[in-house]
Design a protein around this motif. Sequence first.
Motif, PDB file in Angstrom:
ATOM      1  N   GLY A   1       0.812  -1.210   0.000  1.00 14.46           N
ATOM      2  CA  GLY A   1       0.000   0.000   0.000  1.00 14.46           C
ATOM      3  C   GLY A   1       0.846   1.261   0.000  1.00 14.46           C
ATOM      4  N   TYR A   2       1.900   1.260   0.795  1.00 15.26           N
ATOM      5  CA  TYR A   2       2.805   2.422   0.887  1.00 15.26           C
ATOM      6  C   TYR A   2       3.384   2.767  -0.484  1.00 15.26           C
ATOM      7  N   ILE A   3       3.902   1.769  -1.178  1.00 16.06           N
ATOM      8  CA  ILE A   3       4.528   2.017  -2.487  1.00 16.06           C
ATOM      9  C   ILE A   3       3.470   2.372  -3.523  1.00 16.06           C
ATOM     10  N   THR A   4       2.346   1.663  -3.499  1.00 20.46           N
ATOM     11  CA  THR A   4       1.303   1.858  -4.502  1.00 20.46           C
ATOM     12  C   THR A   4       0.657   3.229  -4.377  1.00 20.46           C
ATOM     13  N   MET A   5       0.486   3.729  -3.161  1.00 20.35           N
ATOM     14  CA  MET A   5      -0.143   5.040  -2.973  1.00 20.35           C
ATOM     15  C   MET A   5       0.840   6.197  -3.141  1.00 20.35           C
ATOM     16  N   LEU A   6       2.128   5.965  -2.979  1.00 17.75           N
ATOM     17  CA  LEU A   6       3.103   7.037  -3.180  1.00 17.75           C
ATOM     18  C   LEU A   6       3.560   7.119  -4.624  1.00 17.75           C
ATOM     19  N   GLY A   7       3.759   5.961  -5.264  1.00 13.77           N
ATOM     20  CA  GLY A   7       4.280   5.977  -6.619  1.00 13.77           C
ATOM     21  C   GLY A   7       5.692   6.534  -6.673  1.00 13.77           C
ATOM     22  N   GLU A   8       6.240   6.645  -7.882  1.00 16.59           N
ATOM     23  CA  GLU A   8       7.620   7.113  -8.036  1.00 16.59           C
ATOM     24  C   GLU A   8       7.814   8.505  -7.462  1.00 16.59           C
ATOM     25  N   GLU A   9       6.930   9.398  -7.792  1.00 18.52           N
ATOM     26  CA  GLU A   9       7.087  10.788  -7.356  1.00 18.52           C
ATOM     27  C   GLU A   9       6.997  10.912  -5.845  1.00 18.52           C
ATOM     28  N   GLY A  10       6.031  10.222  -5.242  1.00 20.55           N
ATOM     29  CA  GLY A  10       5.864  10.288  -3.791  1.00 20.55           C
ATOM     30  C   GLY A  10       6.993   9.629  -3.041  1.00 20.55           C
ATOM     31  N   LEU A  11       7.497   8.505  -3.561  1.00 21.74           N
ATOM     32  CA  LEU A  11       8.622   7.830  -2.911  1.00 21.74           C
ATOM     33  C   LEU A  11       9.865   8.709  -2.931  1.00 21.74           C
ATOM     34  N   THR A  12      10.140   9.298  -4.083  1.00 21.85           N
ATOM     35  CA  THR A  12      11.315  10.167  -4.198  1.00 21.85           C
ATOM     36  C   THR A  12      11.163  11.400  -3.315  1.00 21.85           C
ATOM     37  N   SER A  13       9.950  11.952  -3.301  1.00 23.64           N
ATOM     38  CA  SER A  13       9.695  13.116  -2.447  1.00 23.64           C
ATOM     39  C   SER A  13       9.866  12.762  -0.977  1.00 23.64           C
ATOM     40  N   SER A  14       9.479  11.551  -0.596  1.00 26.99           N
ATOM     41  CA  SER A  14       9.664  11.112   0.788  1.00 26.99           C
ATOM     42  C   SER A  14      11.144  11.108   1.159  1.00 26.99           C
ATOM     43  N   THR A  15      11.988  10.617   0.260  1.00 27.03           N
ATOM     44  CA  THR A  15      13.430  10.617   0.517  1.00 27.03           C
ATOM     45  C   THR A  15      13.951  12.039   0.624  1.00 27.03           C
ATOM     46  N   HIS A  16      13.507  12.912  -0.295  1.00 28.69           N
ATOM     47  CA  HIS A  16      13.905  14.330  -0.230  1.00 28.69           C
ATOM     48  C   HIS A  16      13.583  14.922   1.140  1.00 28.69           C
ATOM     49  N   HIS A  17      12.365  14.667   1.599  1.00 28.22           N
ATOM     50  CA  HIS A  17      11.927  15.292   2.848  1.00 28.22           C
ATOM     51  C   HIS A  17      12.559  14.655   4.077  1.00 28.22           C
ATOM     52  N   ALA A  18      12.920  13.382   3.984  1.00 31.46           N
ATOM     53  CA  ALA A  18      13.669  12.768   5.088  1.00 31.46           C
ATOM     54  C   ALA A  18      15.018  13.463   5.250  1.00 31.46           C
ATOM     55  N   ILE A  19      15.670  13.742   4.129  1.00 30.61           N
ATOM     56  CA  ILE A  19      16.959  14.452   4.152  1.00 30.61           C
ATOM     57  C   ILE A  19      16.759  15.899   4.586  1.00 30.61           C
ATOM     58  N   LEU A  20      15.693  16.530   4.110  1.00 25.76           N
ATOM     59  CA  LEU A  20      15.389  17.909   4.495  1.00 25.76           C
ATOM     60  C   LEU A  20      15.161  18.012   6.001  1.00 25.76           C
ATOM     61  N   ASN A  21      14.333  17.136   6.546  1.00 26.02           N
ATOM     62  CA  ASN A  21      14.020  17.202   7.978  1.00 26.02           C
ATOM     63  C   ASN A  21      15.258  16.977   8.839  1.00 26.02           C
ATOM     64  N   ALA A  22      16.108  16.041   8.423  1.00 25.68           N
ATOM     65  CA  ALA A  22      17.324  15.773   9.193  1.00 25.68           C
ATOM     66  C   ALA A  22      18.249  16.982   9.188  1.00 25.68           C
ATOM     67  N   ASN A  23      18.438  17.591   8.037  1.00 29.48           N
ATOM     68  CA  ASN A  23      19.335  18.731   7.958  1.00 29.48           C
ATOM     69  C   ASN A  23      18.749  19.970   8.634  1.00 29.48           C
ATOM     70  N   TYR A  24      17.422  20.070   8.661  1.00 23.71           N
ATOM     71  CA  TYR A  24      16.793  21.162   9.406  1.00 23.71           C
ATOM     72  C   TYR A  24      17.094  21.023  10.899  1.00 23.71           C
ATOM     73  N   ILE A  25      16.928  19.830  11.441  1.00 22.43           N
ATOM     74  CA  ILE A  25      17.253  19.614  12.855  1.00 22.43           C
ATOM     75  C   ILE A  25      18.730  19.900  13.106  1.00 22.43           C
ATOM     76  N   LYS A  26      19.574  19.411  12.224  1.00 18.78           N
ATOM     77  CA  LYS A  26      21.021  19.621  12.376  1.00 18.78           C
ATOM     78  C   LYS A  26      21.340  21.111  12.497  1.00 18.78           C
ATOM     79  N   GLU A  27      20.761  21.922  11.638  1.00 21.25           N
ATOM     80  CA  GLU A  27      21.075  23.362  11.656  1.00 21.25           C
ATOM     81  C   GLU A  27      20.410  24.068  12.830  1.00 21.25           C
ATOM     82  N   ARG A  28      19.214  23.659  13.217  1.00 21.84           N
ATOM     83  CA  ARG A  28      18.559  24.279  14.366  1.00 21.84           C
ATOM     84  C   ARG A  28      19.322  24.004  15.653  1.00 21.84           C
ATOM     85  N   LEU A  29      19.971  22.834  15.730  1.00 19.47           N
ATOM     86  CA  LEU A  29      20.710  22.478  16.943  1.00 19.47           C
ATOM     87  C   LEU A  29      22.165  22.924  16.896  1.00 19.47           C
ATOM     88  N   ALA A  30      22.585  23.459  15.740  1.00 20.18           N
ATOM     89  CA  ALA A  30      23.971  23.923  15.615  1.00 20.18           C
ATOM     90  C   ALA A  30      24.234  25.027  16.643  1.00 20.18           C
TER      91      ALA A  30
END
Length: 949
Positions: free
Chosen positions: A759-788
């Motif tokens: 269900g996760y893959i079927t409802m996200l599709g290529e665009e949603g899966l890639t966007s999920s990876t983008h946002h995982a990296i975005l969220n991690a780097n946001y925390i990193k900079e906020r805690l710097a």
Amino acid sequence: MKTDAFALRHIGPRENDLQHMFKTIGVDSIDQLIYETLPDDIRLKAPLNLEPALTEYEYLNHIAQLGNKNKIYKSYIGLGYHPAIVPAPIQRNIFENPGWYTAYTPYQAEIAQGRLEALLNYQTTVIELTGMEIANASLLDEGTSAAEAMALLFDVRTRDQKKNKVAKFFVSEEILPQTLSVLQTRSTPIGVELVIGNHEEFDFSDEFFGAILQYPGKFGQVHDYASFITNAKAKDIKIAVAADILSLVKLTSPGELGADVVVGTTQRFGIPMGYGGPHAAFFATKEEYKRSMPGRIIGVTIDVNGNRALRMALQTREQHIKREKATSNICTAQVLLAVMAGMYAVYHGPKGLQYIADKVHASAVTTADALNKLGVYQTNTSFFDTILVKADAAKVKAAAEAKEINFYYVDADTVSISFNETTSIKDINDILAVFAEATGKSAEKVTSLTETVALPENLVRTSDFLKHDVFNKHHSETALMRYIKKLERLDLALNHSMISLGSCTMKLNAAAEMLPLSYPNWNSIHPFAPIEQAEGYQIMLKKLEEQLNVITGFAGTTLQPNSGAQGEYAGLMVIRAYQKSIGQEHRNIALIPASAHGTNPATAHMAGMEVVVTKTSENGNIDVEDLRAKAILHKDNLACLMVTYPSTHGVYEASIIEVIKIIHENGGQVYMDGANMNAQVGLTNPGHIGADVCHLNLHKTFAIPHGGGGPGVGPICVAKHLVPFLPTNPVITTGGDSAITAISAAPWGSALVCLISYGYITMLGEEGLTSSTHHAILNANYIKERLAGHYDTLYTGEMNRAAHEMILECRPFKANGIEVTDIAKRLMDYGFHAPTVSFPVAGTLMIEPTESENLEELDRFCDAMISIRKEIDEASADDKNNVLKNSPHTLAMLTTDNWVLPYTREKAAFPLDYLHENKFWPGVRRVDDAYGDRNLICSCAPIEAYMEN
């Protein structure tokens, strides 16, 4: 904006949050961030070739239509799997409740007291029914539990100098076929020789260190093993018994017969068959073997105030610490299913279980008597729930399937019929009608169940069980519902706040992904049902395999491994099989970086490999020159490299392609640990990078809930040359043309929860899966900079970016007398579960926010961490009486009349304003682990049993 797009619901940050996040990080766009994070030479050149995403509504219609292709026949197949009634209050309040299924493994005991109590109930149920002294909090399935029993007995044999070179293990031919296959897989690499035979003809040779028996046998015969066990003990041959949990309500327990280990499954304690899983296996043994015992043990201890508390016991015996010296690589349990099975025992109590067992047995005896009258003779001399009858199997099969009934056909003239708690008198008459048609006779109608008992008189259970109060007071739905809610309130799960565990990827488990698990046409199918009856499953599983092939860049997938550790093992065993096929069976060296997850070296050892550790450089990356030197040194025997990517340090190592090339040039294969696949999907993949096999944690990257420590699914995806060796199953063929024997008991492992990842893959599709990876990296780097400026990030990439996770340096705080554990416990007061503590670097925190968390939650977490940093600055190494050392603070502590601490109650419990709106109270104060290990109690017991005199 597509407001019905699933990605919009799954991904946390909103479009209008992005510019603020980009500004904090110091980039203009997500593309710039990805460019600065990911090495260009591993980037995919084209998008993933997946079908367009479905909306939640479209997906639920699709899965309902697919489910209609599954045929729900009455199942009497048995072989360790039985239809079971899931009590409605357990289904609604646990199985379908995110308060239970989204929690993490209870490493932080103070915020997991509810789950720990539920698991203690489970362990108590297992201990008392098996007659053993100690049980763990569950394993993966009966087959793998039997293999763990064999490994334990092999390990403890070395305590006897006469036995330390003995390697033969007797396996009764009564063992379940899938269990035998798993034993065959697991025995060879560790040097165990299996001898399969009739237990009545066993010669009790000194060449054997152990034996395993099935109780009752695979087709129902109840054997009296007392003399066998006595004779074995005389030769110091230790005994494992694989037992049916419900039969132990009626039969003398294996512990009373003298068994050393008892294993089995609790599936029939209120868990759906689910085409094979997930189910909670049980493992019970003697206390003297506790340090060789696999899996997790829940134990009773006290907190700093001397109050009763629960936590995971004896953790130093686990592979995270013992690494290749561990006797097992299993670090997971089937917690959600164990909780359900334990609650089933709580709900029914000893009298309810007795009633169910009596009804099941009476159904079997009644049917056997009626078939005998029909001239269809039952051949088991004694049995609990399974009868073995002589009849023309082909005629019976035709008549049975016409009436939508499944039996197990042993051979051309033998049929096995296993009864269960759902069996009614109508069902019995339907069975009789099948045999009447097959024999051309008329069956006499059954109107009531017999009271005749078909068990050996000397094996009828006389000992009590489940006398503790908890099993005797929650038998109304109101009482059970309130008990479950009481425990739920003691647990912090994703339905309360972010759980930012590095390496563990605690992302959203979407309701639309979860709902189909409760659909009967998905959860009611026996794993050994004829394959044509599971058309919906076959379509879904095949499509999921294809989706995972595309995502990983590989040619083939097996879904059989039912945990990440099992996936690791499957990957190495497939490599071994391939190397054997090309005349390279001697290759046995596994190179493993020092920073690797503890299961990696433990798995390599279980697979018969020798571990050689490679160095990690100062910046946290693989020391390429050290790896090169060791690869060249061991080139004649190099089997594989086990590597995690991005690294366990949260960095995309730029040298990964060179590293893989070094291994291949020296004759080895590359196994890529998929723990951090959440940072790869849509951007790169193991196949593109050049690996040969990877395992995936579907309970991490692909949204199956952690369930408080399980269920998990750990499929492996492999390159073309490894496809022929993917594992099979002895009952229903799976895998490649040269398949290895089974990795786990069911053909497709825990098939039911594969629906979630599909269900996760079927409802996200290529665009949603890639966007999920983008946002995982975005969220991690946001925390990193906020805690710097408050916390240093230990390792970053070449452009000072983190991947999807980061490690915060906490060791300098020791100057203020503050340990990383103090930060973890103080976060509980702020309503957060701690990030990963002291892994992979001692004294640090590893943070992974995932793509599911929104900006508000990220900021709340960062505010908490910054507030704690100020509290660290206020602390002094000379004064231990501070808010961090005293954390967590309980409600009882805050409402006492006698407040003598040098800070206010407000600071203790409400250090930030948001806590006034949504406060989580830890159930106990800081637990005393050492006390619990010194005074091990792992079952329900009165307080006097563990309080010091």
